[in-house]
Motif scaffolding. Structure first.
Motif, mmCIF file in Angstrom:
data_model
loop_
_atom_site.group_PDB
_atom_site.id
_atom_site.type_symbol
_atom_site.label_atom_id
_atom_site.label_comp_id
_atom_site.label_asym_id
_atom_site.label_seq_id
_atom_site.Cartn_x
_atom_site.Cartn_y
_atom_site.Cartn_z
ATOM 1 N N ALA A 120 0.844 -1.199 0.000
ATOM 2 C CA ALA A 120 0.000 0.000 0.000
ATOM 3 C C ALA A 120 0.880 1.250 0.000
ATOM 4 O O ALA A 120 0.590 2.231 -0.684
ATOM 5 C CB ALA A 120 -0.925 -0.006 1.217
ATOM 6 N N ARG A 121 1.976 1.197 0.755
ATOM 7 C CA ARG A 121 2.910 2.331 0.785
ATOM 8 C C ARG A 121 3.539 2.560 -0.586
ATOM 9 O O ARG A 121 3.740 3.696 -1.001
ATOM 10 C CB ARG A 121 4.018 2.091 1.823
ATOM 11 N N ASN A 122 3.862 1.475 -1.273
ATOM 12 C CA ASN A 122 4.421 1.622 -2.623
ATOM 13 C C ASN A 122 3.463 2.383 -3.528
ATOM 14 O O ASN A 122 3.867 3.265 -4.280
ATOM 15 C CB ASN A 122 4.683 0.245 -3.249
ATOM 16 N N ARG A 123 2.191 2.023 -3.448
ATOM 17 C CA ARG A 123 1.214 2.687 -4.314
ATOM 18 C C ARG A 123 1.061 4.154 -3.936
ATOM 19 O O ARG A 123 0.924 5.015 -4.789
ATOM 20 C CB ARG A 123 -0.129 1.955 -4.259
ATOM 21 N N GLU A 124 1.075 4.429 -2.625
ATOM 22 C CA GLU A 124 0.995 5.829 -2.185
ATOM 23 C C GLU A 124 2.187 6.621 -2.710
ATOM 24 O O GLU A 124 2.064 7.756 -3.132
ATOM 25 C CB GLU A 124 1.001 5.906 -0.652
ATOM 26 N N ARG A 125 3.347 5.974 -2.637
ATOM 27 C CA ARG A 125 4.571 6.634 -3.095
ATOM 28 C C ARG A 125 4.504 6.901 -4.604
ATOM 29 O O ARG A 125 4.941 7.947 -5.069
ATOM 30 C CB ARG A 125 5.768 5.751 -2.753
ATOM 31 N N ASP A 126 3.950 5.959 -5.346
ATOM 32 C CA ASP A 126 3.786 6.158 -6.788
ATOM 33 C C ASP A 126 2.925 7.390 -7.066
ATOM 34 O O ASP A 126 3.255 8.222 -7.909
ATOM 35 C CB ASP A 126 3.122 4.928 -7.434
ATOM 36 N N THR A 127 1.815 7.483 -6.344
ATOM 37 C CA THR A 127 0.912 8.616 -6.521
ATOM 38 C C THR A 127 1.617 9.916 -6.160
ATOM 39 O O THR A 127 1.508 10.917 -6.868
ATOM 40 C CB THR A 127 -0.336 8.436 -5.621
ATOM 41 N N GLU A 128 2.367 9.875 -5.065
ATOM 42 C CA GLU A 128 3.093 11.059 -4.627
ATOM 43 C C GLU A 128 4.151 11.467 -5.660
ATOM 44 O O GLU A 128 4.318 12.650 -5.965
ATOM 45 C CB GLU A 128 3.761 10.746 -3.286
ATOM 46 N N THR A 129 4.842 10.479 -6.195
ATOM 47 C CA THR A 129 5.849 10.749 -7.231
ATOM 48 C C THR A 129 5.201 11.426 -8.433
ATOM 49 O O THR A 129 5.721 12.419 -8.956
ATOM 50 C CB THR A 129 6.525 9.425 -7.678
ATOM 51 N N ASP A 130 4.064 10.895 -8.858
ATOM 52 C CA ASP A 130 3.357 11.486 -10.002
ATOM 53 C C ASP A 130 2.984 12.940 -9.710
ATOM 54 O O ASP A 130 3.113 13.814 -10.569
ATOM 55 C CB ASP A 130 2.095 10.675 -10.327
ATOM 56 N N ASP A 131 2.512 13.194 -8.503
ATOM 57 C CA ASP A 131 2.125 14.553 -8.123
ATOM 58 C C ASP A 131 3.327 15.494 -8.143
ATOM 59 O O ASP A 131 3.234 16.626 -8.635
ATOM 60 C CB ASP A 131 1.488 14.561 -6.725
ATOM 61 N N LEU A 132 4.454 15.018 -7.591
ATOM 62 C CA LEU A 132 5.675 15.832 -7.571
ATOM 63 C C LEU A 132 6.110 16.174 -8.988
ATOM 64 O O LEU A 132 6.489 17.309 -9.291
ATOM 65 C CB LEU A 132 6.815 15.061 -6.888
ATOM 66 N N LEU A 133 6.069 15.178 -9.857
ATOM 67 C CA LEU A 133 6.505 15.396 -11.241
ATOM 68 C C LEU A 133 5.591 16.396 -11.944
ATOM 69 O O LEU A 133 6.066 17.333 -12.592
ATOM 70 C CB LEU A 133 6.518 14.064 -12.001
#
Ligand SMILES: [Zn+2]
Length: 130
Positions: A80-93
């Motif tokens: 679940a943390r991996n998926r959250e991190r993916d979403t966060e990465t997308d937002d940062l980009l």
């Protein structure tokens, strides 16, 4: 933390090979935003496109990812943390003017590469006439 993004997986290599065959040139395993520890699999600086080939298990592909029955209490929050991190990465980009593109490791590499080519070429700045 590097996350669970392992480098040079077979699907990643296949997409890279297919993208290269289409004439695309890209950075491999670079950080689109230098101060952020987020590494993309293929980086197109001019077009500002960051491509991620997400492993089905680690990133929770709905087709293939199944929670291991053993130690589910360990894996569930971790994935679940991996998926959250993916979403966060997308937002940062996106906030930095980049376009994140995500594909699953199970997707057909030539189709993935063709999609990348269309997107990258549509975002390539037009060469200035001198
Ligand atoms: Zn999958």
């Amino acid at each position: 933390m590097q996350g669970n993004r392992s480098r040079n997986t077979k699907p990643e290599l296949e997409v890279r090979r297919a993208a290269h065959a289409l004439g695309l040139r890209y950075g491999v395993g670079q950080r689109p935003i230098p101060e952020r520890r987020r590494t993309a699999d293929l980086v197109f600086r001019r077009a500002r496109v960051a491509v991620f080939i997400d492993g089905c298990f680690w990133h929770g592909c709905t087709v293939h990812a199944s929670l291991p029955r053993q130690h589910a209490e360990y894996w569930a929050p971790k994935l679940a943390r991996n998926r959250e991190r993916d979403t966060e990465t997308d937002d940062l980009l996106r906030a930095a003017g980049w376009l994140p593109l995500r594909f699953w490791a199970h997707e057909e590499p030539t189709l993935v590469a063709a999609t990348i080519a269309v997107v990258v070429r549509s975002r390539q700045p037009v060469a200035r006439a001198r």
